[in-house]
Every structure is written in C-alpha cells, then in structure tokens.
Scaffold this active site. Structure first.
Site, PDB file in Angstrom:
ATOM      1  CB  CYS B 155      -0.758   0.060   1.182  1.00  0.00           C
ATOM      2  SG  CYS B 155      -2.051  -1.207   1.136  1.00  0.00           S
ATOM      3  CG  HIS B 156       0.551   3.600   1.988  1.00  0.00           C
ATOM      4  ND1 HIS B 156      -0.238   2.876   2.855  1.00  0.00           N
ATOM      5  CD2 HIS B 156      -0.135   4.617   1.433  1.00  0.00           C
ATOM      6  CE1 HIS B 156      -1.558   3.546   2.427  1.00  0.00           C
ATOM      7  NE2 HIS B 156      -1.512   4.291   1.794  1.00  0.00           N
TER       8      HIS B 156
END
Lengths: 473, 191
Positions: B155-156
């Site tokens: 995701c990040h």
C-alpha cells in the site's frame, strides 16, 4: 436585502390555512424571490445539487428494499440487484454514478463561490453551512462505498478507520469503537449502513438552513456587488427556474452518458471482487472525488517534532477541509468578484490546477518517479562487470548501492548493461508535498496578503447599470 | 418574580444548580449505553482465542490464520533468516521496542524478544501493517518480501525484516506479536 413576504390569500381555504400555517406564503416567497438579473450558468448548480440529493435519496430508498447489510450476503445482494431485480441495474448505476455527479456539481459550486467571493460578508454563515454539507457528503459517500463489500470497500474502510488510530492515547480505543470488533467486520458494515441511510436526511436538513441563509442576504452575483433596488433583480420564477432547468438538462446529458455508456469507469474494478480480510489489493485508492485529500494524507512522510508522520498526514488532511470554515476571515479583500481582482484571478486558476494536481497524485503510487536527476557512469559488457563497477563506485564515493540502476541496452547491435547513478528522484510523494504546501499557502498566505496589496479594478455603480452598459456595447 | 439583592447564594440558587447538575449527570448516564453499544460486543470478545496446528509447516514455510478478524502470520524461519535478524544492532532500528504482547514493558526489539520463547525458528505476528492496516506481502512463495527479506506492504511501501521489524517506509512500529503460547510442540493457542 431581505425579501418581505407579500402573499395575500385569495380564497377562504387559503385564508384559513394561512392563519394556522403560513406555508402558502413560503411557497409564494420561493417563487417571487428576487434574484440578481446578471446570474450566469455557474449559478445553476444549486438547483442541480438539489436534484442530485433527491435522486440519491429516492434511488437509495429503493436499493435498501433489495440490499442485505451482512458480510456474508451484502456482495451477493448487490449482484442480485444488478442481475435479478427489475431495473435494478439502472437504479444502482444511477445511485453509484449519482454520487460522482453529486461531487462534480458540488466542486463546481464551491469553485464558483471561491471565484466570485460568495463566502464573504454577509454570506459567511451560508458558506459555513455549505462546508458542513460537503463534510456530510464525504461521510455518506465513504460509508456508501463500503456497503457493496467488495475489496475496495473493505480495504478503503480499513485504511480510513485506521487514520483514527493515529490519535495519541485514545486512538486504539476509538478504532475498536468504530469497528465494533478488532478489525473491519460485520458490526462495521451494519453501522455504516445505518449511518449511510441517516446522513442524507441530515444533509437535507442542512440544505434547508443553507437555502434559508441564502434567502436572507440574497444571491451573490458575477459582479460581486450588492443588489441596490428592484432594477437589479428579476423574479426567481420564471427567470431562474427556466435557467436552472436548462442547466440541469445539460448536466443530465453527462449523467446519462455515465449511467448508460460507461457506468463503471469512475469505480474501481477490484470492487467486483468480494471482500477478503486476508488479501490486500496491490493498490488501494478511494473514489476520484476524495483523491486530493488522499494525496494530502500521504504527502507527510516525515516526523514534525513530536508528531509522527502518520498523525501529521491525518492532521494535514483534516486541516485542508477545516481551513474552509475560516476562509471568510482569511480573505482580507473587500471586493468579492474575481472580475475586479486581476491578481487574485490568476492565483485562483493556479489554485484550481493545484487541486487537480493533488487529485492526480492521490491516484498514483507514492513511489512513482516523475523526473530524476541522474548520470550514466558507463556501459559494460555484462551484468557482472556492471555490478563490479557499482561496487567500486560505492567504495570510492559516498554514493550508496541503492542509488544505482542497471538497464539493458543494445548499441550498434552489441548488448551492454548501462549503469546509471540516480542523485535525486522527484516522486509522487514529493509532488504531493509541494502541492499540499501550495494548497495551504493559498489560504494562509496568499488570500490575507492579496487583500492588502492588490489594486482592484473600479466596481460598477449597480448591477442594472453594468448589465445595460454591456448590452449597449 | 421577586428579586432579592444579596451576596449570599440563596436556597433557590442552590436548588437551581443542584437540579442542573443532576440533570447533566443523568443525561450523560443515559447517553453512555448509546455510545458503548458500538464497542466490541460479547460475541466478538468470545472469539478472542484460537488454536493452530503447526505440524504441517516445514522450515521456511509460513501460514496465515484468522484471529479476531485479523490475519496472523506464523512463520517457521530458516537458520539464515534467524541469523540475519540477530545480526542487526537494535539501536539502528526505526522502532527499537519489541512490541511483543507476551513480554511486559518496553523491552528492546532483539530477535529473541520477537520470536517464540525458547523456539527461535517460530515467529508469530499480527499480519497488519502498522501504518494504515494493509496486509503485507511475503507469506506466499513468489511474494515480494521487501529489501530485508521479510515482508513488504504494497500500500505505502513499508519493508519489514525477517523478525517482522520495520526497517524502511512509513510504518511507525514493528508488526505486533499477539499473546500466544505453545500447548505442545506443534500446537499454539493465540489470544
């Protein structure tokens, strides 16, 4: 300019009713309400938004007749609506795309307000009520997106509820309270469903206040000067009802394009996969209308004093909306309309570009590089030689191994490995940070300063004189 | 209404304040059930522990089980992975605290404090990225395992090492080690 109610009941029944509930007088006021005669088509979005709200409420009430808010049944019940329910596909596509259309219209409506200074005295309360409606819309849209219980529903809900975990001390307790468990699950789905049904009616209530707060000072207008006398106004009906109807018709063409020809283009394909708590999709993105705020959230990648990067991002994101509440007092210029503020006008369009840029950045992976400053240190015959060259460069200079990139190249038919040293990479996260700073600078630095230094153009004497002068020319 | 000029609070003032205070406390007490009903209920709390059979996990393999609606990673680490995790000086870690719910206090994030007590090849962790709650990759063969050979959150971009400690990226903390115990050599109870 406050408008007096001039209604006189014409027969015995309306006289009887008027003494008990002056509702006919209210209806009469809504039709006779004087509007500035120079309103342009940007002013038709209020009516369009009312239409959008009612469409969402009507289609939503129908969808609830067929939808089941349970983790085991929700996804299938949505497919049941799409495949089995008579016109279910139409009603769901209108509701899903209706949310996007609602936000499109509200963004145009808000930028209209920003451009023509509609937030300034005496319309501050009108503006603040609008920001409250916008916040409620975001809450309703977010919870609504969770209901189909697809992968994006589940993981969007997970990421957003985890934001509250960033709050110091009570973060974890708040998160479990929101979830009703230890992760997003059935209790979360059911409470989101309950609130998703409630919020539109709260919005409807605030819309009534918003229109009330509009009818006390009256509409702003493209010139931004106040209405002086009856010469400046026309009756809402039929002049504005007809204008609104045309605006709405054109808007409906776009709406119909999405519903009938491209109903899934604004959504994410992963939401047609049922939610799986053990499998995160590779790239979680919110719906397009929330992307600018998602970009601001991810822009803070560093700690600021005692505030860690996660909390910093959350504060920046909520701050970007909260700042709208105090906008009427940040703008120091007395002149409302951008037409007479040459500097402000240019910065306004830059601000629009900043917002669109944030929207783009919010949809990209944060490590995606936009441009790099790099130097090719050489081309080698094999990968082994290239690795040796990198090792040598690392040992002799202060460069680190992860700064080097290898590419296969073919020059004059000969294979080689090119080694590049990346000194600086400007990625989406960096762009988001630059745009976030510009976003806040617009409100906190530019607007207070411009009002003090800008030389504005002379304002016309009255709306009617300006309209007539334009006609003569 | 009669108006009496006096500096002393009257009996009526006292009753007025006391009634108001009583109503405020009563109102708050009445609202509390409406708020507390949203907290995890008895059925959610009843699912608080599970047992997991480890007999089929070979060295180098991992399984993911669901506990309290959350994924739990169980990995039987290779000797090389354990050595790699042990070789990292604790003070260089972004989060130097073990985050192990089986140990009291903020003990340092050494490999011994992260792995199962006395069984260093076993690593049991909640498989939720401490950034914004995604499930990191690295459990399956062929998954991206990040720069440190452990887990990678897509995701990040948070990288975790072979002891589940955050090494690079936005996540603020090491992956949480839940309360668990070995019932026998090949059976654990989580929660």
């Amino acid at each position: 300019m406050s408008h007096e109610i001039t209604y006189t009941p014409s027969n015995a029944f309306t006289r009887w009713l008027d003494e008990r509930l002056p509702i006919m007088g209210l209806a009469h006021h809504m039709l006779e309400y004087p509007t500035p005669r120079n309103l342009n088509y940007w002013w038709t979005f209020g009516g369009i938004l009312t239409f959008c709200l009612l469409t969402q409420i009507v289609t939503g009430i129908i969808l609830v007749m067929h939808y089941t808010p349970h983790v085991d049944l929700a996804f299938n019940s949505v497919e049941h609506i799409m495949r089995d329910v008579n016109y279910g596909w139409l009603i769901r596509y209108v509701h899903a795309n209706g949310a996007s259309m609602f936000f499109l219209a509200v963004y145009i409506h808000m930028f209209r307000g920003l451009y023509y200074g509609s937030y300034k005295a005496p319309r501050e309360v009108l503006w603040i009520l609008g920001v409250i409606i916008y916040l409620l819309m975001m809450a309703a849209a977010f919870m609504g997106y969770v209901l189909p219980w697809g992968q994006m529903s589940f993981w969007g809900a997970t990421v957003i509820t985890n934001l509250f975990g960033a709050i110091p001390l009570v973060g974890d307790a708040i998160r479990e309270w929101l979830w009703g468990g230890f992760a997003v699950g059935n209790p979360t789905l059911q409470r989101f469903f309950s609130l998703h049904y409630l919020i539109p009616f709260i919005i409807l209530g605030v819309v009534v206040l918003h229109i009330w707060a509009l009818h006390v000072p009256g509409n702003n207008n493209p010139l931004g000067i106040s209405v002086k006398d009856e010469q400046d106004t026309v009756s809402f009906h039929p002049y504005m009802t007809v204008k609104d109807a045309l605006g709405l018709t054109v808007f409906l063409l776009l709406f119909a394009y999405f519903v009938f020809y491209n109903p899934n283009v604004l959504g994410h394909a992963d939401n047609y996969i049922e939610a799986d708590p053990l499998q995160t999709p590779p790239h979680i993105v919110p719906e397009w209308y929330l992307l600018p705020f998602y970009a601001i959230l991810r822009a803070i990648t560093f700690d600021i004093g005692p505030i860690d990067s996660k909390l910093g991002g959350v504060i920046a994101m909520f701050g970007s909306i909260a700042i709208l509440f105090v906008l009427p007092w940040l703008d120091t210029s007395k002149v409302r309309s951008a037409r007479f503020r040459p500097l402000f006008r240019q910065f306004f369009f830059l601000f629009v570009v900043v917002c669109l840029g944030l929207g783009w950045a919010g949809g990209q992976s944060p490590d995606r590089t936009i441009f790099t400053s790099s130097e090719v240190i050489g081309t080698y015959e094999s990968a082994g030689e290239a690795d040796a060259a990198i090792a040598e460069a690392v040992s002799q200079t202060d460069a680190t191994a992860d700064m080097f990139k290898k590419h296969d190249v073919i020059e004059d038919g000969v294979y080689g490995v090119e080694v590049e040293r990346v000194d600086y990479a400007f990625d989406v996260a960096s762009l988001s940070l630059v745009l976030t700073i510009l976003y806040f600078a617009y409100f906190l630095i530019l607007l207070p300063l411009l009002g003090l230094i800008e030389k504005t153009k002379p304002l016309p004497e009255s709306i009617s004189k300006a309209v007539l002068a334009e006609k003569d020319a | 209404m009669a108006h009496i000029d006096t500096d002393e609070p009257t009996r009526r003032d006292f009753l007025y304040v006391a009634t108001g205070a009583f109503a405020a406390v009563g109102g708050a007490a009445a609202i509390w059930p409406l708020i507390d009903q949203m907290n995890p209920d008895a059925s959610a709390l009843a699912l608080a522990s599970i047992e997991v059979d480890l007999s089929s996990i070979e060295v180098g393999q991992s399984i993911t089980v669901q506990w309290r609606g959350k994924p739990v990673f169980v990995r039987r680490r290779t000797a090389a992975e354990v050595e790699e995790a042990k070789s990292v000086p604790v003070e260089t870690l972004p989060d130097p605290i073990a985050r192990n719910d089986n140990l009291s206090g903020d003990v340092p994030a050494t490999d011994a404090n992260r792995a199962a007590e006395g069984k260093e090849e076993w690593l049991v962790m909640v498989g939720i990225c401490t950034h914004l709650g995604c499930v990191p990759k690295g459990q399956k063969v062929g998954d991206a395992k990040g720069d440190f050979g452990g887990w990678f959150c897509p995701c990040h971009g948070s990288h975790y090492d072979t002891a589940g400690r955050i090494r690079k990226g936005p996540a603020p903390q090491n992956l949480e080690v839940p309360v668990y115990s070995f019932l026998s050599d090949d059976r654990i109870k989580i929660g």
